[in-house]
Design an enzyme around this catalytic site. Structure first.
Site, PDB file in Angstrom:
ATOM      1  N   CYS A 139      16.832   1.242  -1.148  1.00 31.78           N
ATOM      2  CA  CYS A 139      16.725   2.716  -1.132  1.00 31.78           C
ATOM      3  C   CYS A 139      18.010   3.410  -1.497  1.00 31.78           C
ATOM      4  O   CYS A 139      17.985   4.594  -1.819  1.00 31.78           O
ATOM      5  CB  CYS A 139      16.302   3.282   0.195  1.00 31.78           C
ATOM      6  SG  CYS A 139      15.970   2.197   1.472  1.00 31.78           S
ATOM      7  N   HIS A 173       7.381   1.800   3.518  1.00 26.43           N
ATOM      8  CA  HIS A 173       7.141   1.774   2.075  1.00 26.43           C
ATOM      9  C   HIS A 173       6.724   0.375   1.621  1.00 26.43           C
ATOM     10  O   HIS A 173       7.020  -0.616   2.288  1.00 26.43           O
ATOM     11  CB  HIS A 173       8.440   2.112   1.324  1.00 26.43           C
ATOM     12  CG  HIS A 173       8.859   3.547   1.385  1.00 26.43           C
ATOM     13  ND1 HIS A 173      10.118   3.940   1.768  1.00 26.43           N
ATOM     14  CD2 HIS A 173       8.191   4.684   1.078  1.00 26.43           C
ATOM     15  CE1 HIS A 173      10.214   5.270   1.701  1.00 26.43           C
ATOM     16  NE2 HIS A 173       9.055   5.740   1.288  1.00 26.43           N
TER      17      HIS A 173
END
Ligand code: CIR
Length: 256
Positions: A250, A163
């Site tokens: 996250c 990501h």
């Protein structure tokens, strides 16, 4: 008086061994150790001033602990993502229900895909990583959701990592921590940039909460760079969750 901070987290699924993996080889995950580390992470969030609300999980949600991927929250609304991995779309309803108590909800619609891990919000600047998880249409729908509220939303290429926020995160209002091997630096020219230590490529992911940088203990050399810059760093053990390809940001959604 600033409004208090809320951190939404989510329980680690008993099925975490079946998590999605892209760049890592599957190795056994010690669930009890992962849960102890997750609790330590929640305690760090509380220590930095957050009330912590932990959502429940289920055995068909292997990646549920990585709650950041399911939403992008700003003052004006919460945008519910449509994750790039189909197995993760079932995570959205409970997160949407929790966020709906605090924000107006906007939903990313098919066929667009976008993971919250690809979205870096710094003030009114929003950077969207074009990873394998996030499509051009996903970035466009996010722009349509946030643009009218005054956010400048731009797409950024990422390579070699899962990501955008594997490669760059904010460590203060004007400073980003970056691994330039995974993301080009030029989109971030308006910010001060701190580079990860070259021996710690996974070290660019930090959680910034009201002046405290919650940061994995696994990256001591980059941590020394953060401290040398005058930042207040709170180390957390996260190596068990890292086996599921999760980083520090996250595991929470932080909102006022
Ligand atoms: C996944 O591949 O979706 C999970 N195993 C890890 C997600 C980590 N999320 C993040 O870095 N924002």
């Amino acid at each position: 008086m600033p409004r208090p901070l809320l951190a939404i987290t989510r329980e680690i699924s008993p099925a975490i061994a079946q998590c999605e993996l892209t760049h890592l080889r599957r190795v056994p995950i010690d669930l009890a150790r992962a849960r102890a580390q997750h609790l330590g992470y929640e305690q760090a969030l509380a220590g930095a001033g957050c009330a912590v609300e932990r959502l429940g999980t289920a055995s068909d949600l292997p990646d549920s602990v990585f709650v950041e991927d399911i939403a992008v929250v700003v003052d004006e609304c919460a945008v519910i993502m449509r994750p790039g991995a189909a197995s993760r779309r079932r995570e959205a309803p409970l997160v949407a229900e929790a966020l709906g108590r605090h924000r107006r909800l906007v939903f990313i619609l098919p066929p667009a895909t976008i993971d919250g891990g690809d979205v870096l919000v710094v003030g009114r600047r929003v950077f969207v990583g074009r990873s394998a998880r996030t499509s051009e249409e996903g970035a466009e729908q996010l722009r349509a959701a946030l643009g009218p509220a005054g956010y400048d939303v731009r797409a950024v290429p990422v390579r070699g990592c899962l990501h955008l926020k594997s490669a760059v995160t904010a460590v203060s209002a004007d400073t980003l921590l970056i691994n330039r091997a995974w993301v080009p630096a030029d989109p971030f020219a308006d910010f001060r940039l701190l580079d990860v230590d070259p021996t710690e490529p996974y070290g660019a992911n930090a959680v910034l909460v009201d002046g405290t940088v919650i940061y994995p203990a696994a990256f001591p050399h980059t941590r020394a760079r953060l401290e040398a810059d005058g930042l207040q760093v709170r180390p957390v053990e996260m190596d068990e969750l890292a086996k599921a390809e999760g980083a520090a940001t996250c595991c929470s959604l932080i909102l006022r």
